[in-house]
Design a protein around this motif. Structure first.
Motif: not given
Length: 227
Positions: A161-167, A45-49, A206-209
């Motif tokens: 679950y944890r967002v990485d440096k690329e979001g 999942i790609r987030l807008n963060v 919030y969710v790009k993809n």
């Protein structure tokens, strides 16, 4: 990138421009597994963060309804030896476990759980555990005075679950052999948790993809909320 024949054939079953409903995507992910073994089903999942901002971190844990098909070997570092053993920990010990990791470079486990009273000692090897992602953390439930609960949740299928440096967030949610309904329920539980974890600082989309795929299989875009 040159793809193998099986991958190419599997890709033909997917409309790359379509965002599939959850149940439809799950049926496709089972059909497009290209390997002979029981492949893992992963969700990306790609987030807008902006992960560089402290108020835009997305991190948490969830016990998947049906587990993800992976059995984690748990090391419990605690003085509650009997409780940890009864709860199902694979290896249990106190300070001697910390010394074993330090002196023998021993890592025959997947996750460490600990009671708070042991964290002062465990902190002495934080530089060893940290880079491997093994440092116990109260935020994800691996530091808990109720050591039995922490162990049972991990054994029941608790994932982080944890967002990485690329979001991006990447989580293994099931095996191809799971029933479609169970895979869908696991994914719905994960996406629901991520929606609840939306940082207040994030505005707009919030969710790009969101995609799911098997080990070495093609990606399938799906609606994030499962509708």
């Amino acid at each position: 990138m040159k793809r193998g024949k099986k991958y190419v054939e599997a890709s033909k079953l997917i409309d790359a421009n379509k965002i599939y409903a959850l149940n439809e995507a799950v049926e496709l992910v089972k059909k497009t597994s290209t390997v002979k073994f029981d492949a893992t089903v992963d969700v990306s999942i790609r987030l807008n963060v902006d992960p560089r901002q402290a108020d835009q971190q997305v991190r948490g844990t969830i016990v998947l309804p049906h587990g993800n098909g992976k059995t984690k070997k748990v090391l419990a570092i605690t003085n509650k030896i009997d409780e940890a053993k009864e709860a199902g920990a694979d290896v249990v010990g106190g300070k001697e476990m910390i010394e074993k990791i330090k002196s023998q470079n021993w890592f025959d486990f997947d996750v460490i759980v600990a009671t708070p009273d042991m964290m002062g000692e465990i902190g002495k090897i934080a530089r060893i555990l940290g880079p491997k992602g093994l440092m116990p953390n109260p935020k994800v439930g691996t530091v808990n005075p109720d050591i039995a609960k922490a162990i049972k949740e991990i054994k029941a299928g608790k994932v982080e679950y944890r967002v990485d440096k690329e979001g991006n967030i990447h989580v293994s949610v099931a095996r191809v052999s799971f029933d479609s309904e169970k895979i869908a329920e696991n994914i719905a539980a994960l996406t629901g948790a991520i929606i609840k974890a939306k940082p207040a600082a994030v505005k707009g989309t919030y969710v790009k993809n969101a995609v799911m795929h098997t080990t070495m299989g093609p990606a399938i875009h799906f609606t994030f909320d499962g509708r």
